[in-house]
Write an enzyme that holds these catalytic residues in place. Structure first.
Site, short mmCIF file in Angstrom:
data_model
loop_
_atom_site.label_atom_id
_atom_site.label_comp_id
_atom_site.label_asym_id
_atom_site.label_seq_id
_atom_site.Cartn_x
_atom_site.Cartn_y
_atom_site.Cartn_z
CG ASP A 17 -3.47 -5.67 -4.96
OD1 ASP A 17 -4.61 -5.30 -4.61
OD2 ASP A 17 -2.62 -6.09 -4.14
CG HIS A 29 -2.00 -1.01 1.19
ND1 HIS A 29 -1.81 -2.28 1.65
CD2 HIS A 29 -3.27 -0.95 0.72
CE1 HIS A 29 -2.93 -2.97 1.49
NE2 HIS A 29 -3.83 -2.18 0.92
#
Length: 328
Positions: free
Chosen positions: A249, A181
Site C-alpha cells: 500500500d 493514512h
C-alpha cells in the site's frame, strides 16, 4: 539496464515534467499510478499515459483507484460517478455479483479509453461492526464467502475489459479501527478468528497483482505491520497462496514508522516485490528508488507475468451492458 525498478510511482502534475521524465528513464519503474491531480481531460490523460510509458521504454501498467464512491479518481464527465461499493451491493441483494460485474466491466471500458490499464480493486476486506469508516463503505459485505464471490465478479469485469485488477488489502484490512493514512492499527484477533479474514484472499489468490495492508497482526507478528513483516509476507505466499506480484500500500502512509526510504527498504526485505509511492514528489521518489533497488529474479518473473496477463477486451455491446445495469 536489465529488469524493472522495484517501484510504482505517481507523478506530481497533469503533465510529465522534464526532470521526472529523466528520472523515470534512469530508474525504469515497473509502473505508475494516477490521482485526481493528474486528471484534466481525456486528451491530456491519454497523452500523459503515453509519455509515462515512453519514458521507461516498456508498456508499463498505469494504475488508478477507481472503486467508486469516495475512492474514485476519474469523475464525470470523463467517467461515470458510482455509489460506494457497499451501498451498491446492499441495494442489489441477490443480484449483487452480476451488478458488480457490469459496473466494473463499464469502469474498465472507461479507463482503458484513457490509457489506464490497472485498477486497484477488488477490495475483499471483510467488513465488521468496528471497521473504520474510511474503509467500511468500500467493502462488499460482512460474509467472507459473499465477499469472495463479489470480488471475483469485480476482477472478471475488469479483466474482460482489458484492465488488470489489484487484490487488496492482503491479508485483510476489515478489523482496522484506525485510518492507516494516519495511524497503525493492531489486530488482536486469534489465528483461528483471522481465517475468515484470509478466506476471500485465498479464493482470489490467482489474480495477477495484490496490495498489502499496513496492519499489525499480533497472532503472527506483534510488532511489524504486514507490509514490513517477513512473517506476514511468507503467510501471504504460503498460507493464502498468493503467487502474483505484491505491491505495498502507499509507502508514504503514516501507519508506517521510519523514513519513507527506510520503509521502502524494509518492505522489499520483507518480501514485497514493488514499493508503491503515491505523492509524486520527486526528491522523495529518488530516495525510494535508491532504497527499493531493482527487482530480483522472482519479482521480475512475477512482473513479466503481470504484463502477459493483460488481455484485449472482449467484444461487447457497452450500451446493452449499461442498459442492463440501469434495469436492476
Amino acid at each position: 539496464m536489465s529488469g524493472f525498478g522495484a517501484c510504482i510511482f505517481g507523478c506530481e502534475e497533469p503533465q510529465l515534467r522534464p526532470d521526472e521524465r529523466d528520472f523515470f528513464r534512469e530508474v525504469r519503474p515497473f509502473g505508475f499510478i494516477l490521482f485526481a491531480r493528474n486528471i484534466v481531460d481525456s486528451e491530456q490523460v491519454i497523452r500523459l499515459c503515453a509519455e509515462l510509458r515512453e519514458s521507461v521504454g516498456h508498456d508499463a501498467p498505469i494504475l488508478i483507484d477507481q472503486e467508486g464512491g469516495r475512492v474514485q479518481r476519474v469523475r464525470a464527465p470523463l467517467a461515470t460517478d458510482w455509489p460506494a461499493p457497499l451501498e451498491h451491493v446492499q441495494a442489489a441483494g441477490d443480484k449483487a455479483a452480476r451488478i458488480m460485474y457490469l459496473r466494473y466491466r463499464l469502469i474498465a471500458h472507461e479507463l482503458l479509453a484513457l490509457g489506464i490499464d490497472a485498477n486497484c480493486t477488488p477490495m475483499v476486506d471483510v467488513a465488521r461492526a468496528e471497521t473504520h469508516e474510511f474503509l467500511k463503505t468500500r467493502c462488499y459485505g460482512d460474509d467472507p464467502a459473499q465477499v469472495a464471490h463479489i470480488g471475483r465478479a469485480v476482477a472478471d469485469g475488469l479483466m474482460h475489459g482489458g484492465v488488470l485488477p489489484v487484490l487488496k488489502h492482503i491479508p485483510g484490512h476489515g478489523r482496522s479501527v484506525l485510518d492507516t493514512h494516519f495511524d497503525l492499527p493492531f489486530v488482536t484477533a486469534s489465528e483461528a478468528e483471522l481465517e475468515a479474514d484470509f478466506a476471500p484472499f485465498c479464493a482470489l489468490n490467482d489474480l495477477p497483482m495484490g496490495m498489502t495492508a499496513h496492519l499489525v497482526f499480533e497472532a503472527f507478528d506483534k510488532e511489524a505491520p504486514a507490509t514490513l513483516s517477513p512473517v506476514m509476507m511468507q503467510l501471504i505466499r504460503d498460507r493464502i497462496g498468493f503467487g502474483g506480484l505484491i505491491m505495498t500500500d502507499d509507502i508514504s502512509m503514516e501507519a508506517l514508522s521510519g523514513t519513507v526510504p527506510e520503509r521502502s527498504a524494509r518492505a522489499i526485505a520483507a518480501g514485497c516485490d514493488v514499493v508503491l509511492h503515491c505523492n509524486g514528489l520527486l526528491p522523495e521518489k529518488i530516495k525510494v528508488a535508491e532504497a527499493s533497488g531493482r527487482m530480483g529474479e522472482a519479482a521480475q518473473a512475477r512482473a513479466e507475468a503481470v504484463l502477459t496477463a493483460r488481455k484485449t477486451p472482449d467484444e461487447v455491446d457497452i450500451e446493452a451492458l449499461t442498459a442492463e445495469l440501469k434495469a436492476f
